[in-house]
Design an enzyme around this catalytic site. Sequence first.
Site, PDB file in Angstrom:
ATOM      1  N   SER A 135      39.715  33.277  38.866  1.00  0.00           N
ATOM      2  CA  SER A 135      41.463  32.473  38.191  1.00  0.00           C
ATOM      3  C   SER A 135      42.101  33.781  38.526  1.00  0.00           C
ATOM      4  O   SER A 135      41.440  35.555  38.343  1.00  0.00           O
ATOM      5  CB  SER A 135      41.151  32.580  36.306  1.00  0.00           C
ATOM      6  OG  SER A 135      40.856  33.396  36.215  1.00  0.00           O
ATOM      7  N   GLY A 147      41.900  30.946  30.051  1.00  0.00           N
ATOM      8  CA  GLY A 147      40.825  30.960  31.061  1.00  0.00           C
ATOM      9  C   GLY A 147      39.637  29.860  30.672  1.00  0.00           C
ATOM     10  O   GLY A 147      39.269  29.141  31.298  1.00  0.00           O
ATOM     11  N   ASP A 148      39.668  29.144  29.458  1.00  0.00           N
ATOM     12  CA  ASP A 148      38.749  28.600  28.943  1.00  0.00           C
ATOM     13  C   ASP A 148      39.707  27.104  29.280  1.00  0.00           C
ATOM     14  O   ASP A 148      38.545  25.709  29.774  1.00  0.00           O
ATOM     15  CB  ASP A 148      39.166  28.966  27.957  1.00  0.00           C
ATOM     16  CG  ASP A 148      37.837  29.942  26.740  1.00  0.00           C
ATOM     17  OD1 ASP A 148      36.953  30.436  28.183  1.00  0.00           O
ATOM     18  OD2 ASP A 148      38.599  30.203  26.165  1.00  0.00           O
ATOM     19  N   GLY A 196      45.997  34.659  37.326  1.00  0.00           N
ATOM     20  CA  GLY A 196      46.422  34.699  36.257  1.00  0.00           C
ATOM     21  C   GLY A 196      47.704  34.333  36.882  1.00  0.00           C
ATOM     22  O   GLY A 196      48.141  33.051  37.036  1.00  0.00           O
ATOM     23  N   GLY A 234      47.786  32.332  39.807  1.00  0.00           N
ATOM     24  CA  GLY A 234      47.273  31.021  40.073  1.00  0.00           C
ATOM     25  C   GLY A 234      45.790  31.210  40.002  1.00  0.00           C
ATOM     26  O   GLY A 234      45.197  32.120  39.285  1.00  0.00           O
TER      27      GLY A 234
END
Length: 315
Positions: A227, A258-259, A229, A232
Amino acid sequence: MSGTIHTVTANPALDQTVTLDALAPGRVNLARDVRLNAGGKGVNVAACLADWGLPADVHGLLGRDNAAPFERLFADKGIVDRMLRLDGSTRTNIKLAELGNGDTTDINLPGIAAGETELAALSAGLAGIAAGDIAVLAGSLPPGLPVDAWARLCARLKRQGVWVLLDSSGPPLAAALANPPVALPDCVKPNRDELAQWAGRELAGLPDVVDCARQLQRRGVARVVVSLGEQGALLVDANAALLASLPPQRPLSTVGAGDALVAGLAAARRQGLDAADSLRLAVAFAAAKLQRVGPQLPPPDDVRELAAAVSLSTL
């Protein structure tokens, strides 16, 4: 594809999200709102999956004294509760969400102390997960749990024929990635900083991130998703390196994005999607979560609309 999705959260938390216009450190701040949500990475993943229509079984370690918010969440979303109950209270994490710039400041407290006895009980509870099922091992480890807890659980699940996605960081991630190839997770989802920490070097540019992800993939992790931020997310497997991006979003809260990305990866695996569509769906889950406070997604049609807008490029 068939198969049940399971999430494992060793260190859940009650997330107290305080919303304010802008955080002024060292001064009195006036909050606009406060919410208390049952959380922790695996719990958040399960909640997002339920909103997508794929309820998961949740496993992990939960304090008896304040289990009620978790139990309400599981009941409301149709999530199967397989969490072990420990004496004491689950930790509270404080999140300061700024409306002005979309930033979130996290203050994470330590969890309930656990040890080999609790790890053995948790491992025993995973024995019934069937070959072909999906397991998401997510988050930090509470005080006292051995640093190789995720590594040991991953090895067990792989012996059972389970597809394993690991989302952790620091020494617990490094320990799991030191497993022999047959016991490695099938997919990992670090962010750029977590990947750099594992690599022991700075990943200044995107080519550095791609190179490091490829290094990890060659070690035996079939799929590496990083990830990034606002940039993308990157997916690297044996066939390609793909970068996914969306038009800039104005987030209400970055908590749990993120989850949600992890939930999208698990959902994509459950639905049998290819690498490109898996990445599109995962990024759409994360972007959709930016518009919500707490462990929830907007309606599925909104997520599908975002997925259709994801741009992919091959690196």
